[in-house]
Design a protein around this motif. Structure first.
Motif: not given
Lengths: 261, 194
Positions: B41, B43, B45-46, B164
């Protein structure tokens, strides 16, 4: 203890209030399917037909990142009596991010009238189209209440990978002349974003023989003028102009009032 | 429930850090240390994988990662490349761990549907802003085992609290979005190469 108070308590408060602890990407589409437009459409259609010779609706548009203005507009709309429903003409985000949609929904939840939300070109960005479909439903839909048929049309082209809007669906929806048809879309057909060929097709389908009123967003300013024979072609200002429109429909006549809040 | 558990975990980890003794420059005396990492995680991707360097006695780090959000998670695929410089401003020595707090920003470039580094050529000039780049400020804590075991000694775990750029902008711009709700976590494993 001083260090504890400085570092730990704020962090604890932050994570207690975060909507998601782990996030994979700002472009993710992690939302439940809510079908908000379908729920509103069911409420709007439930009104007995005899009561709907006239309609009063509120229309606002292009809310983008202006959640505070939208919130103030909701307070103003809630104070109006006897509104049948509200309509947002698209661009509820800037970048099509899932969080922008969620913040929009957080604000509109306060509205006491049913609300239909059209998709705008900004709402297509990133994976916004997927998020929109989950939250609101299919962007092309019709709602019938009494004598009136509201046709919500997704006319976004460029952000939809240059794909053509569903004109056949639109033509079919407007082919039944037993209703007073009203078309609502985000992008007006008289802009550069609708190319000549698209404009020709659209204008052949949406004209005064099939439609009593057309309404659009996108321009961010108010305008009401005839277009393609349709007497009431309305452009609704963006919400940051701190205005929305109150439209009263009486048979095939529309009375448009600008309301500042 | 998971939210509360993680909040408690962060609470615990930072509590220990806050009460521990400050032992500057004890983490890594080498000037340049390479590492590889895997992150969940945050921001990018998994799961993301990357490699980077610690510089200046581990006061500065910089790494490059590739992360993927697969389609089966939420129906969309996003690939992300992240460059993450960080300043490790507060090293601590705990009983079994060398720990530090760091501030940084992940500079992300993402690839996916309707995500543009450069707008498609059918758009007019200046019609849309590129939306593929994002700047993600973060505060992290990295902890490295003090162990005689060579394998364990080469590993660090980290947790990052990040956000973000867009969320920060919204938090300052509108009362509907607060600074408290814009953060999320990423966790990861680092293997130090030398």
């Amino acid at each position: 203890m001083k260090h504890l108070a400085t570092f730990v308590l704020p962090l604890f408060l932050i994570f207690s209030s975060c909507s998601e602890v782990f996030e994979y990407s700002p472009y993710d589409t992690d939302v439940k399917s809510l079908g908000l437009n379908l729920i509103s459409a069911a409420k709007i259609s439930q009104k007995p037909q005899s009561e709907t010779d006239t309609l009063k609706i509120v229309v606002f548009s292009d809310t983008h990142e202006n959640y505070d203005d939208l919130s103030d507009a909701i307070v103003s709309i809630n104070a109006l009596p006897d509104i049948d429903f509200a309509l947002c003409l698209g661009d509820v985000t800037v970048f099509g991010y899932v969080h922008e949609f969620q913040w929009y929904i957080d604000v509109i939840e306060e509205l006491r009238y049913p609300l239909l939300t059209i998709i705008g070109n900004h709402d297509y960005l990133a994976n916004g189209f997927t998020v929109y479909k989950r939250l609101f439903g299919d962007p092309n839909m019709s709602v019938i209440t009494g004598k009136y048929k509201f046709v919500l049309f997704d006319d976004v082209i460029w952000e939809n990978n240059n794909r053509s809007p569903r004109y056949e669906w639109l033509r079919d929806e407007l082919s039944d002349d037993s209703y007073h048809n009203i078309v609502a879309a985000h992008i007006p057909p008289f802009t550069g974003e609708i190319g000549d060929l698209h404009r020709m097709v659209y204008n052949q389908i949406v004209d005064s023989s099939s439609v009593i009123m057309a309404m659009y967003g996108q321009f961010h300013f108010y305008n009401l003028a005839p277009f393609n024979g349709i007497r009431n072609t309305l452009n609704v200002a963006s919400i940051d102009k701190r205005e929305y429109c109150l439209i009263e429909l009486i048979n095939d006549t529309a009375i448009v009032k600008r309301i500042n809040f | 429930m998971i939210k509360l558990a993680l909040a408690a975990m962060v609470f615990n980890m930072i509590s220990v850090t806050a009460f521990s003794e400050n032992t500057n420059d004890t983490i890594n005396q080498a000037n340049k240390v390479m590492y590889v990492k895997m992150q969940y995680a945050g921001n990018i991707g998994l799961v993301s994988f990357g490699a980077g360097y610690d510089f200046l006695k581990s006061r500065i780090s910089i790494d490059l990662s590739y992360g993927n959000l697969p389609k089966y998670i939420n129906g969309v695929r996003v690939n992300t490349i992240a460059l993450k410089p960080a300043w490790h401003f507060k090293p601590f020595e705990l009983r079994y761990f060398n720990t530090d707090l760091y501030l940084g920003s992940s500079i992300n470039y993402s690839i996916g549907r309707n995500i543009y580094g450069k707008a498609p050529n059918y758009y007019p000039l200046d019609y849309v802003y590129p939306n593929a780049f994002s700047f993600n400020p973060l505060l992290g804590m990295r902890t490295r085992f003090k162990s005689k075991d060579y394998g364990l000694r080469k590993m660090s775990l980290y947790v990052e609290m990040g956000t973000v750029d867009l969320k920060v902008w919204y938090a300052f711009r509108t009362r509907e979005v607060t600074l408290f709700e814009i953060w999320n976590l990423g966790i990861g494993l680092i293997i130090h190469i030398n």
